[in-house]
Design an enzyme around this catalytic site. Structure first.
Site, PDB file in Angstrom:
ATOM      1  CD  GLU A   1     -23.031 -18.050 -17.359  1.00 32.09           C
ATOM      2  OE1 GLU A   1     -23.433 -19.513 -17.327  1.00 32.09           O
ATOM      3  OE2 GLU A   1     -21.976 -17.960 -18.136  1.00 32.09           O
TER       4      GLU A   1
ATOM      5  CE1 TYR B   1      -4.061   1.279  -0.366  1.00 33.99           C
ATOM      6  CE2 TYR B   1      -3.803   2.447   1.583  1.00 33.99           C
ATOM      7  CZ  TYR B   1      -4.522   2.253   0.417  1.00 33.99           C
ATOM      8  OH  TYR B   1      -5.549   3.064   0.479  1.00 33.99           O
TER       9      TYR B   1
ATOM     10  CE  LYS C   1     -19.628 -20.500 -16.955  1.00 36.22           C
ATOM     11  NZ  LYS C   1     -20.623 -19.929 -17.693  1.00 36.22           N
TER      12      LYS C   1
END
Length: 412
Positions: A136, A39, A94
């Protein structure tokens, strides 16, 4: 589905923690220096690099191996328009398949809108952080315009799996099944029951592969899609036939191939009996096919058959396609997934079924032997060779067709 299996499915998704996915950290985060690199202040360096050259995002972020799986929940499985949030378990599934079969990281994103323009804008605005977009469970006909528009607006692969993934696996299976029938694809008379996303995409790809458009009859709830029918939408119109056949029964007479992407028990024994010698039947409705394999075999001993189920031979399963298609596209940082890449996937899958089956596949399916023939003309989902064969074909097709950003495969 039995009551026990329903409860088991709920328990699977709920325990030991809700859902099927989590985030993995890929870099050390154990010291002050690690934090300074991950970071502030260290993260500023890749920020500056990407600002100067957007392509640097492939080097310094997860973009190159990251796919967004996106739905609006309007056509989830066979359940219909259940809404974006209810579609989330399927999208998480998926994501699991992307990771398990191809090592691809994916995020599921559910966009709560029925407005195709709002959906398009949402996806386009967030797409920059991803290497590819997998659309999808979006209902036809909106899915066609959504995909087309996003492909035009974005410079990363946009792939509607319900269209093209299904089309690739159907086509790979049909190439081999038609050969087993002693016929040629360009001569085959094809009936497609179901004129939505999957059916239309499959027929378009088969035409690309050599099938003749004039030999295809598409059938929906109203019957054969015919020229001059004003109820036909713009996407179905390309397959509107000049024919006096009106019903599915009419269409099946002397047909060489039946492809069903519709619903259960719609192909009767009488319809199958009327088909040509060595009929090829792909009854792909899930969980109940258009005709039960047992009834098909009783009706025609010469039938060559596939279903969408795991408990019968020749399963037409999209997991044979989309993980490896995206793997091959991501490996060369493709800007799109084009017809050349899809046909490469078809031929790679079809050819693999002719090769000797490895022991790992026999073990996974508890089989003593397996070889190319009527009960095996499409590879099994757990074939370990898929990850090598299909992505390589996709990457090469992307390079050859000029849509690859790089010409040397880079895989995480």
């Amino acid at each position: 589905m039995s009551t026990d299996l329903k409860q088991a499915a709920l328990d699977y998704h709920a325990q030991p923690k809700p859902g099927k996915i989590a985030i993995e950290i890929t870099k050390p985060t154990e010291t002050q220096r690690d934090l300074a690199l991950a970071y502030t202040p260290g993260v500023a360096e890749p920020v500056r690099a990407i600002h100067q050259d957007p392509e640097a995002a492939y080097r310094y972020t997860a973009k190159g191996n990251l796919v967004a799986v996106i739905t609006n929940g309007t056509a989830v499985l066979g359940l219909g328009d259940v809404g974006a949030l209810a579609g989330k378990p399927v999208m998480e599934g998926k994501v699991v398949l992307f990771k398990a079969f191809a090592g691809i990281d994916a995020f599921d994103i559910e966009v709560d809108t029925h407005d195709p323009d709002a959906f398009i804008d949402t996806v386009a605005l967030i797409a920059g952080g991803f290497g590819g977009i997998n659309l999808e469970d979006i209902a036809a006909p909106h899915c066609f315009r959504i995909e087309k528009t996003l492909r035009e607006r974005l410079d990363i692969p946009v792939f509607h799996d319900d269209q093209h993934g299904t089309a690739v696996i159907i086509s790979a299976g049909l190439i081999n099944a038609v050969k087993l029938a002693g016929k040629h694809l360009e001569d085959a008379r094809i009936v497609c029951l179901g004129a939505g996303a999957a059916g239309l995409a499959a027929m378009r790809l088969l035409v690309t592969l050599g099938a003749r458009r004039e030999h295809i009859l598409m059938v929906d709830r109203q019957g054969v899609i015919r020229a001059g029918d004003e109820s036909v939408n713009e996407y179905q119109r390309a397959f509107a036939a000049n024919t006096d056949r009106r019903t599915l029964a009419d269409a099946c007479v002397d047909a060489d191939v039946f492809v069903g992407v519709s619903g259960p028990n719609l192909l009767t024994a009488e319809m199958l009996a009327s088909m040509a010698e060595n009929p090829v039947v792909f009854a792909l409705a899930n969980p109940d096919p258009e005709i039960a394999p047992e009834l098909a075999q009783q009706t025609r001993q010469d039938v060559i058959m596939a279903t969408g189920r795991t408990d019968y031979p020749n399963q037409i399963n999209n997991v044979l396609g989309f993980p490896y298609i995206f793997r091959g596209a991501l490996d060369v940082r493709a800007r799109t997934i084009n017809d050349a890449m899809l046909t490469a996937a078809v031929h790679a899958l079809a050819a693999l079924a002719h090769e000797p089956v490895p022991a790992a596949v026999l073990k996974a399916y508890d089989l003593a032997s397996l070889s190319f023939g009527r009960d095996y003309f499409i590879p099994k989902p757990f074939d370990p060779r898929l990850i090598d064969v299909v992505p390589a074909a996709i990457s090469q097709a992307a390079i050859d067709s000029g849509v690859a950003r790089i010409t040397q495969v880079i895989r995480p």
